[in-house]
Design an enzyme around this catalytic site. Structure first.
Site, mmCIF file in Angstrom:
data_model
loop_
_atom_site.group_PDB
_atom_site.id
_atom_site.type_symbol
_atom_site.label_atom_id
_atom_site.label_comp_id
_atom_site.label_asym_id
_atom_site.label_seq_id
_atom_site.Cartn_x
_atom_site.Cartn_y
_atom_site.Cartn_z
ATOM 1 C CG ASP A 686 4.070 -25.409 -31.971
ATOM 2 O OD1 ASP A 686 3.459 -25.829 -30.978
ATOM 3 O OD2 ASP A 686 4.940 -24.526 -31.916
ATOM 4 C CB THR A 995 11.345 -26.522 -37.316
ATOM 5 O OG1 THR A 995 10.277 -25.620 -37.607
ATOM 6 C CG2 THR A 995 11.905 -27.071 -38.605
ATOM 7 C CB CYS A 996 7.534 -25.493 -33.584
ATOM 8 S SG CYS A 996 6.270 -26.517 -34.333
ATOM 9 C CG PHE A 997 6.579 -30.240 -31.507
ATOM 10 C CD1 PHE A 997 6.526 -29.486 -30.347
ATOM 11 C CD2 PHE A 997 5.394 -30.636 -32.111
ATOM 12 C CE1 PHE A 997 5.303 -29.134 -29.794
ATOM 13 C CE2 PHE A 997 4.167 -30.283 -31.563
ATOM 14 C CZ PHE A 997 4.120 -29.519 -30.410
#
Length: 1028
Positions: A686, A995-997
């Site tokens: 990300d 985790t950001c997606f």
């Protein structure tokens, strides 16, 4: 040009005029000189005459002092005439004193009528002259009394002398001349005394007595002796009695005498026999009869102004407490006059300081002039006012209500054996509480049936108006009034029972109709509701949880459910029908009163449940309708969110409203790069935008109790700022930063696993600034054991002083004992039965507020820089905790599966996906499922509104290579994933996540057991993107 003859003529005329004017001036000078000489000669002659007369008077008194012979009344009379002829107060004060003593001495002589000064009243030639002389002498006595200061010893002796003169010659009871055969003269002599009394009254006799009594009594300790006070009060009563209690004399008696600060208190202490005179003449009833007339009461109040009106009211209340029988018979009139007096004072009570207001210790800011000389006596006046909310008067006033018995249940249901409170589910607690209440009485619900125009209802309404007016007028002792009104446990439930009976159907409909009627009857009914709400709110605020939930003092829990339902509907209707939008005056006060009581009940229920689930919701208010109203900028919708947001189910878009806040710098995107323990950047696709994981990691560390920024409560281990966090350098900046991070998490909708103590959440919401907030109620959330020990002091039957407590708190701070004073000088002030309640509240406030005041303020400052306080106020403390930490409910796998997106060839029917869901449902424990969710989303708890609101949506992608080699999906990789075609067996690789997606990257395993083993291992590791 003028001729010579004309010029000479003009000059001659001018000279003649000047000469004439000079002659006139000379004559005027001669006349003035003669007149001045005459005045001077007259003055000198008078001076000589006065000196001669004063010398004769002095010789008379000198001879009298020697006691060589008794002076006749005629000699005294002639000497008095001489003195009165030239009398000047400053010059002749000692001579006047001697004259008075001489006159009184003559009256004490036995069996010598010619010596008695009063005998001259029987002389035909001297009667009128004697009456004139005694009137002048007695008025000079009054003028001296007006100037003398009773606190000075010499002045107090003179006060006694002049009062004795007044007492002796305004009544015939001490006149020896009327004994025996002289008894027949008594009517004529009484007539003379009445004439003398009338003369004094016309000149301001009552004003003189008022000044004397006020100087002597308006102080912490009275300086009037018993004899002086007895004489002054007897003199005040004589004209009234002589005039057979005429209204013309009752008025000045009330204005000048009965308005003296705490007069009745001093009479009952110093000379109680004077009070029997008031009782024997039934004066209280006469006062009530006079003052119940609206015009006369207004006249008296306007004559006194506010400060002295309070003093008059205090004395009347004190008299009422001494004459309960009269009050029982004259309740209506007494209530009426007290209400009128309070209403008069209320007109001048101001809410704030201004150039036109003065501070009054009972009324607060007051727009009339304040007699600061009365301030020293205000504690005594306040003590008299306390009779109004004392138990005896409340029992008399509310006798119709208190005499009724609350219906008892014929078939009591016995509660099951008690079990530990903290392990009882809410349903069991409610069941036990309701069974307990049912065993005592039927639950009070609106039933209706009582006519609102009946005499009984009108009487109760008038009494409620009186007490409601006292609450809004006596602003500085409001809490005392509320405490007094809540002292009797059965008053409020019986008042609620009375309210339930009003109108055809009882309850809500009647009072909503009153809002739209501007009649006196409607105002009185609403005043009754306000009084009930104000008193009940105060009661519930000061009761602790044991008294509310276990002992159920005053109200049963099911009654609180009924009352809160009524209040909830009433407040909602006031807002939704547009009444609140333009409310002012009494309508606004009503709303604040009802809303305040409602919110106290709601906050108590949030802290510890007593109401059923969904009790607070308005089922007739659809959230979609409310949000449409908000979009249209309707005021009523905004007021709903401002005052009663709890009527909206927060399972809908309620939380989403927080996302409508305007952007600020802190609310923009934040880029984060993780560095591993080896010093290399962790992988992430990300563009290093993994703020969610960073946020959870930093919050996890700062809230670690080992760091000592935060501590955990005893028992449930919830977080609050550590009192010793000051050991950190720049600790306040750290707390402000934590507040910003917490605010950012809430703003972004990121739930973090941080369980806060309830009392700290209340401070975060700003509840501790409310006047209804009680530190004692919140104390169990900090230390339940400490709470039990502290509240046991309230129930201690013995002498608290025996426990050796002081108004201080000893604390072990890093090995050293530190004494904290709860108030200045507290370590030297013992805890007694009188101040034990204050000690409990001070201790609770210190533990939860004072110790962590700076830390809390810094954190709140940071939090509110991101989240506007007006938005968080719409949540209760449990709701705010859910807003921060998410739902405590187990993960709904079906909801997660329903909102999952697949990439890389995976689909819902793919065998690896089927294995995955089966492993999560059947093989993983709830804790492992939470770890799985944290592994993928960085948060172990599901979103508040379900996985449909997880942004980006939960995703699973089939991967063939490690993260550092991953370039995204290609046509070949998708096909291989879809048809389960492998380049090589991925058994050695672990699942990874982004985790950001919210993305799970899952290899295409060939066996379910391998998937289970690798997934369990991956979620148990505390590493970011370097697992593969």
């Amino acid at each position: 040009m003028f001729t010579v003859s004309q010029t000479s003529r003009a000059w001659f005329i001018d000279r003649a005029r000047q000469a004439r004017e000079e002659r006139l001036v000379q004559k005027e000078r001669e006349r003035a000189a003669v007149e001045i000489q005459a005045h001077v000669r007259s003055f000198l002659c008078r001076r000589r005459l006065h000196r001669e007369i004063r010398r004769e008077i002095d010789e008379f008194f000198k001879a009298d002092d020697s006691g060589s012979s008794k002076r006749s009344a005629l000699c005294i009379f002639k000497t008095a005439r001489k003195l009165l002829f030239l009398f000047r107060i400053k010059e002749d004060d000692e001579r006047f004193e001697k004259l008075c003593r001489c006159i009184l001495s003559s009256m004490d002589v036995e069996n010598e009528p010619k010596v008695w000064y009063v005998s001259l009243a029987l002389s035909k030639d001297l009667t009128l002259l004697w009456i004139k002389q005694i009137k002048d002498i007695l008025w000079y006595c009054c003028e001296f009394l007006e100037q003398l200061k009773p606190e000075i010893l010499q002045d107090s002796k003179l006060i006694t002398l002049y009062l004795t003169m007044l007492v002796s010659f305004t009544d015939t009871s001490t006149w020896k001349i009327l004994r025996g055969k002289g008894e027949s003269l008594r009517p004529a002599m009484n007539h003379i005394c009445a004439n003398i009394m009338g003369h004094l009254n016309q000149h301001g006799f009552y004003s003189v007595l008022q000044v004397l009594l006020t100087r002597g009594l308006a102080r912490p300790r009275p300086c009037l002796s018993k004899g002086t006070l007895t004489a002054a009060f007897s003199l005040a009563m004589r004209p009234v009695i002589a005039a057979q209690f005429s209204d013309n004399l009752i008025r000045p008696l009330l204005i000048h005498i009965v308005s003296v600060p705490a007069l009745v208190t001093h009479l009952s202490t110093v000379t109680p026999e004077r009070l029997t005179i008031l009782e024997s003449h039934d004066m209280l009833r006469k006062f009530i009869t006079f003052l119940r007339d609206e015009d006369r009461c207004r006249d008296v109040c306007e004559s006194l102004e506010g400060c002295h009106t309070l003093c008059l009211m205090g004395n009347l209340l004190h008299l009422g407490s001494l004459s309960p029988r009269v009050l029982e018979e004259e309740t209506d009139g007494f209530v009426s006059l007290l209400t009128q007096m309070l209403c008069y004072c209320q007109k001048y009570v101001s809410q704030k300081k201004s150039n036109l207001t003065h501070w009054h210790p009972v009324l607060g800011w007051f727009s009339q002039s304040v007699d600061y000389g009365l301030n020293e006596s205000m504690p005594l006046v306040t003590r008299q006012l306390q009779f109004l909310w004392g138990v005896p008067l409340i029992r008399i006033f509310f006798s119709d209500i208190l005499s009724k018995k609350l219906l008892e249940n014929q078939e009591p249901v016995h509660a099951p054996p008690a079990s530990p409170q903290n392990v009882l589910p809410v349903k069991t607690l409610l069941k036990r509480a309701f069974q307990k209440s049912a065993s005592v009485r039927n639950i009070l619900r609106p039933v209706g049936g009582k006519r609102v125009d009946s005499a009984e209802v009108q009487k109760v309404c008038n009494i409620c108006v009186l007490y409601q007016t006292s609450l809004t007028t006596l602003t500085q002792i409001r809490l005392q009034i509320l405490t007094g009104l809540t002292y009797l446990d059965d008053l409020l439930p019986k008042l609620w029972a009375f309210i339930c009976e009003l109108g055809p159907h009882g309850g809500l409909k009647l009072f909503l109709e009153c809002l739209n009627n501007d009649t006196e009857e409607s105002k009185q009914l609403l005043a009754m509701l306000m009084l009930f709400c104000d008193c009940s709110r105060h009661l519930i605020t000061i009761l602790d949880d044991i008294e509310v939930y276990e002992e159920q003092i005053s109200f049963k829990l099911e009654e609180l459910v009924t009352i809160s339902a009524f209040l909830n509907s009433f407040v909602f209707k006031m807002i939704w029908d547009g009444i609140v939008e333009n409310a002012k005056g009494e309508t606004l006060e009503l709303f604040q009163s009802v809303h305040g009581w409602l919110m106290v009940l709601y906050e108590r229920d949030c802290r510890r449940r007593f109401a059923p689930e969904d009790h607070w919701l308005r089922k007739d208010l659809k959230p979609s309708v409310l949000f449409q109203e908000l979009d249209k900028d309707r005021k009523r919708a905004q007021l709903i969110l401002q005052y009663i947001p709890h009527v909206i189910p927060h399972k809908n878009d309620g939380y989403e409203q927080l996302r409508q806040l305007s952007q600020r710098a802190m609310k923009g995107a934040i880029r984060v790069k993780f560095v591993s323990d080896l010093g290399v950047d962790e992988a992430g696709i990300d563009q290093d935008g993994v703020f969610k994981e960073f946020l959870e990691e930093i919050i996890k560390r700062v809230f670690d109790p080992a760091l000592n920024l935060f501590k955990t409560t005893s028992g449930d281990e919830r977080l609050y700022p550590s009192p010793t966090s000051y050991i950190h350098e720049n600790y306040l900046q750290l707390f402000e930063f934590v507040g910003k991070m917490l605010g950012k998490a809430v703003y972004e909708g990121i739930v973090v696993d941080v369980p806060f103590a309830s009392f700290f959440l209340s401070q975060l919401l700003g509840h501790h600034h409310s006047v209804f907030y009680s530190s004692v109620d919140e104390l169990p959330s900090l230390d339940s054991e400490f709470y039990k020990n502290l509240t046991s002091i309230k129930r201690y039957d013995g002498d608290i002083a025996d426990l050796g407590l002081t108004l201080s708190y000893d604390e072990d701070v890093m090995g050293q004992l530190v004494c904290h004073e709860l108030i200045p000088g507290g370590k030297t002030i013992p805890v007694t039965n009188e101040n034990k309640i204050s000690y409990i509240h001070l201790m609770a406030h210190f533990r939860m507020h004072t110790q962590i005041k700076n830390q809390t303020a810094a954190l709140i400052s940071g939090f509110r820089s991101i989240i506007k306080p007006e938005w968080t106020r719409m949540f209760s403390t449990p709701e705010l905790q859910r807003l921060i930490s998410g739902d405590n409910a187990e993960i709904d796998l079906e909801d997660l599966k329903k909102h999952t997106v697949y990439y890389g060839g995976f689909h819902g029917s793919h065998r690896v996906i089927i294995w995955l869901w089966d492993i999560l449902a059947s093989d993983f424990t709830p804790d492992e499922r939470a770890m799985f969710l944290k592994f993928v989303t960085s948060c172990s708890r599901p979103p508040l509104l379900g996985f449909a609101y997880l942004k980006p949506p939960f995703s699973i992608r089939c991967v063939e290579v490690s993260d550092d080699q991953d370039t995204g999906d290609t046509l070949g990789s998708v096909l291989r994933g879809f048809f389960t075609i492998r380049k090589r067996e991925p058994g050695g690789r672990l699942p990874t996540s982004s985790t950001c997606f919210n993305l799970l990257k899952l290899p295409n395993y060939s066996k379910k057991s391998v998937l289970r083993e690798k997934l369990r291992y991956a979620i148990s590791m505390n590493t970011g993107f370097e697992l593969s």
